[in-house]
Design an enzyme around this catalytic site. Structure first.
Site, PDB file in Angstrom:
ATOM      1  N   THR A 143       6.849 -10.189   4.152  1.00  0.00           N
ATOM      2  CA  THR A 143       7.018  -9.429   2.914  1.00  0.00           C
ATOM      3  C   THR A 143       8.404  -9.708   2.360  1.00  0.00           C
ATOM      4  O   THR A 143       9.413  -9.392   3.005  1.00  0.00           O
ATOM      5  CB  THR A 143       6.832  -7.927   3.176  1.00  0.00           C
ATOM      6  OG1 THR A 143       5.550  -7.709   3.776  1.00  0.00           O
ATOM      7  CG2 THR A 143       6.929  -7.139   1.879  1.00  0.00           C
TER       8      THR A 143
ATOM      9  N   PHE B 247      -1.711  -7.739   5.277  1.00  0.00           N
ATOM     10  CA  PHE B 247      -2.037  -6.338   4.987  1.00  0.00           C
ATOM     11  C   PHE B 247      -2.494  -5.639   6.264  1.00  0.00           C
ATOM     12  O   PHE B 247      -3.510  -4.940   6.274  1.00  0.00           O
ATOM     13  CB  PHE B 247      -3.125  -6.249   3.913  1.00  0.00           C
ATOM     14  CG  PHE B 247      -2.769  -6.941   2.626  1.00  0.00           C
ATOM     15  CD1 PHE B 247      -1.934  -6.350   1.700  1.00  0.00           C
ATOM     16  CD2 PHE B 247      -3.264  -8.214   2.350  1.00  0.00           C
ATOM     17  CE1 PHE B 247      -1.604  -6.994   0.516  1.00  0.00           C
ATOM     18  CE2 PHE B 247      -2.938  -8.868   1.164  1.00  0.00           C
ATOM     19  CZ  PHE B 247      -2.104  -8.257   0.244  1.00  0.00           C
TER      20      PHE B 247
ATOM     21  N   PHE C 212      -5.469   8.761   2.591  1.00  0.00           N
ATOM     22  CA  PHE C 212      -4.023   8.963   2.468  1.00  0.00           C
ATOM     23  C   PHE C 212      -3.679  10.276   1.758  1.00  0.00           C
ATOM     24  O   PHE C 212      -2.607  10.413   1.186  1.00  0.00           O
ATOM     25  CB  PHE C 212      -3.347   7.781   1.775  1.00  0.00           C
ATOM     26  CG  PHE C 212      -3.352   6.531   2.605  1.00  0.00           C
ATOM     27  CD1 PHE C 212      -2.298   6.250   3.456  1.00  0.00           C
ATOM     28  CD2 PHE C 212      -4.413   5.642   2.568  1.00  0.00           C
ATOM     29  CE1 PHE C 212      -2.300   5.117   4.244  1.00  0.00           C
ATOM     30  CE2 PHE C 212      -4.432   4.502   3.352  1.00  0.00           C
ATOM     31  CZ  PHE C 212      -3.377   4.240   4.196  1.00  0.00           C
ATOM     32  N   LEU C 213      -4.595  11.230   1.806  1.00  0.00           N
ATOM     33  CA  LEU C 213      -4.321  12.559   1.262  1.00  0.00           C
ATOM     34  C   LEU C 213      -4.204  13.579   2.385  1.00  0.00           C
ATOM     35  O   LEU C 213      -4.611  14.729   2.230  1.00  0.00           O
ATOM     36  CB  LEU C 213      -5.421  12.988   0.284  1.00  0.00           C
ATOM     37  CG  LEU C 213      -5.302  12.513  -1.162  1.00  0.00           C
ATOM     38  CD1 LEU C 213      -6.411  13.126  -2.012  1.00  0.00           C
ATOM     39  CD2 LEU C 213      -3.945  12.853  -1.763  1.00  0.00           C
TER      40      LEU C 213
ATOM     41  N   CYS D 158       7.173  -0.822   7.797  1.00  0.00           N
ATOM     42  CA  CYS D 158       6.772  -1.397   6.503  1.00  0.00           C
ATOM     43  C   CYS D 158       7.051  -0.470   5.326  1.00  0.00           C
ATOM     44  O   CYS D 158       7.894  -0.768   4.492  1.00  0.00           O
ATOM     45  CB  CYS D 158       5.285  -1.771   6.541  1.00  0.00           C
ATOM     46  SG  CYS D 158       4.926  -3.189   7.592  1.00  0.00           S
TER      47      CYS D 158
ATOM     48  N   LYS E  80       2.766   6.348  14.339  1.00  0.00           N
ATOM     49  CA  LYS E  80       1.354   6.590  14.080  1.00  0.00           C
ATOM     50  C   LYS E  80       0.596   6.403  15.377  1.00  0.00           C
ATOM     51  O   LYS E  80       1.124   5.795  16.329  1.00  0.00           O
ATOM     52  CB  LYS E  80       0.815   5.639  13.001  1.00  0.00           C
ATOM     53  CG  LYS E  80       0.852   4.176  13.387  1.00  0.00           C
ATOM     54  CD  LYS E  80       0.188   3.291  12.333  1.00  0.00           C
ATOM     55  CE  LYS E  80      -1.306   3.515  12.281  1.00  0.00           C
ATOM     56  NZ  LYS E  80      -1.971   2.559  11.383  1.00  0.00           N
TER      57      LYS E  80
END
Length: 445
Positions: free
Chosen positions: A132, A160, A261-262, A272, A335
């Site tokens: 990236t 990704f 992602f809520l 990242c 995570k």
């Protein structure tokens, strides 16, 4: 994991064998190519060559050993070996945040290109960037290759990967992006590399260099914004008595918004999202369009604020002081299904509570060895029960399945006080309250 492979005479090198590079090297071998992975870290190369993955990633070690045994995969510290052997060179080195600014540190990318050039790239070979990078990097490197390695082309193929799902994201990605120059044959070569993946139905987007460079940081910025949005709503919910989990569910039924992602909670971390949104802002400022990304500063601030809020909530629940109190932290990785502790919200909270005088005990199923190296002053436990022994409060900060399935009754007899903070909103409140616990969560009454 069974993967259909077709042996192709193209030979591939992967420069950098960290999380991205090691995964890419193993998966390219799994697709049927002869692959050589390169890194300056001798210990890392020796471990990979012995069939040991130096980090936690489900399914990767099995494929590593399989492809080492097949003879398709090898590792070396010699860039010259890779330059002379391979037809396609994937650059997978890190671009961490610069130590003196928010910009990306490009020294490793530049060193990889210099090493390949010095090693004797063949004129018909292709260099493919996966790291990236700030927009403008690919054009700069393409010019350098044209001057110092005539006949060598450059493409940009952003990654990704989701930690915990990296093998599947490489072998079965949701899209492939090819950034190529004008009048380039790179697209044809990349289609050959990814032929089986494309044949399986993966869409391909062919773009110019700047667009390819922007895709990854734009995607990460959008995800970070969505996470920070729902965490901002959690702050409002706490002020009004509303429940952010019900709010998120209600708005997720709008197809324009969706539910991914809520999940309100402690916020994002890792190697990242945080550094990418900061580097994106820094590059936009250099380009004179910093105002366009000014909102990312608030996205970042909201995310960091969740950590300080969790510390404040813990302090309040402990009667206004953490001094001399024992705090059990369930989670260390940023995570679940990962041992990555880079910018870990869980460890940031643990460290802040330690500095405030608390006796902190941390347990994580995979990340303890890494956490010990960065936070040697914390105490670590071998399991959740040991971490909670004598605790005045338990904080659930990384949503491992093990923690979601934890029986609160198993902790009842070992803790000093039955108080739990669900920093990820993934525990069952009724289950904990029925077991006699005072349950608290971010964004919920």
């Amino acid at each position: 994991m069974e993967t259909s492979t077709v042996v192709d005479p193209l030979r591939i090198s992967v420069i950098g064998t960290g999380y991205l590079g090691a995964t890419h090297a193993v998966c390219m071998a799994e697709l049927g190519f002869e692959v050589i992975g390169v890194d300056v870290d001798v210990d890392k190369i020796e471990r990979l060559g012995a069939g040991e993955v130096p980090f936690f990633e489900p399914g990767l070690e099995e494929l590593l050993r399989k492809n080492l045994e097949s003879g398709r995969l090898s590792f070396t510290t010699s860039l010259a070996d890779a330059a002379g052997m391979a037809d396609v060179h994937f650059v997978c080195v890190g671009t961490p945040q610069h130590p003196d600014s928010n910009a990306a540190d490009m020294r490793y990318v530049d060193a990889a290109i210099s090493g390949l050039i010095a090693g004797g790239l063949r004129p018909d070979s292709l260099v493919v960037g996966k790291s990236t990078v700030p927009t403008g990097t690919a054009a700069r490197l393409a010019d350098r290759l044209a001057a110092d390695a005539p006949g060598v082309e450059l493409a940009w193929n952003p990654e990704f990967l989701r930690e915990g799902f990296a093998v599947d994201d490489t072998l079965r990605p949701d899209r492939l992006v090819f950034g190529v120059g004008a009048d380039s044959t790179a697209e044809a070569t990349l289609r050959r590399v990814y032929a089986s993946v494309i044949d399986a139905g993966t869409p391909v987007v062919v773009v110019d260099y700047p667009t390819a460079e922007l895709v990854k940081v734009a995607a990460n910025s959008f995800l970070a914004t969505k996470i920070s949005f729902i965490n901002a709503m959690a702050e409002v919910c706490e002020a009004t008595g509303a429940d952010v989990t019900h709010l998120a569910k209600a708005i997720s039924y709008d197809a324009r918004i969706g539910g991914r992602f809520l999940n309100a909670g402690l916020g994002f971390g890792g190697g990242c999202l945080p550094k990418d949104i900061r580097a994106f802002q820094a590059r936009a400022t250099e380009l004179g369009v910093g105002k366009a990304l000014a909102f990312l500063a608030e996205v970042d601030a909201i995310n960091i604020r969740r950590r300080t809020h969790t510390v404040a909530l813990t302090t309040r629940l402990l009667g206004g002081t953490t001094a001399g109190r024992k705090v059990a932290i369930l989670g260390g990785a940023f995570k679940p299904n990962s041992d990555d502790i880079r910018d870990s919200p869980a460890l940031a909270v643990a460290d802040a509570l330690h500095r405030a005088g608390a006796a902190v005990a941390v347990y994580d199923p995979a990340a303890i060895p890494n956490a010990r190296r960065l936070y040697p002053h914390l105490t670590y436990a071998d399991n959740a029960v040991d971490a909670a022994s004598g605790a005045h409060i338990v904080l659930h900060l990384t949503e491992w399945t093990e923690f979601r399935e934890l029986d609160p009754a198993a902790l009842n007899q070992v803790v000093s006080t039955r108080i739990i903070v669900d920093g990820r909103n993934t525990l069952n409140p009724a289950r904990w309250r029925t077991a006699g616990w005072s349950y608290h969560a971010l964004g919920r009454p």
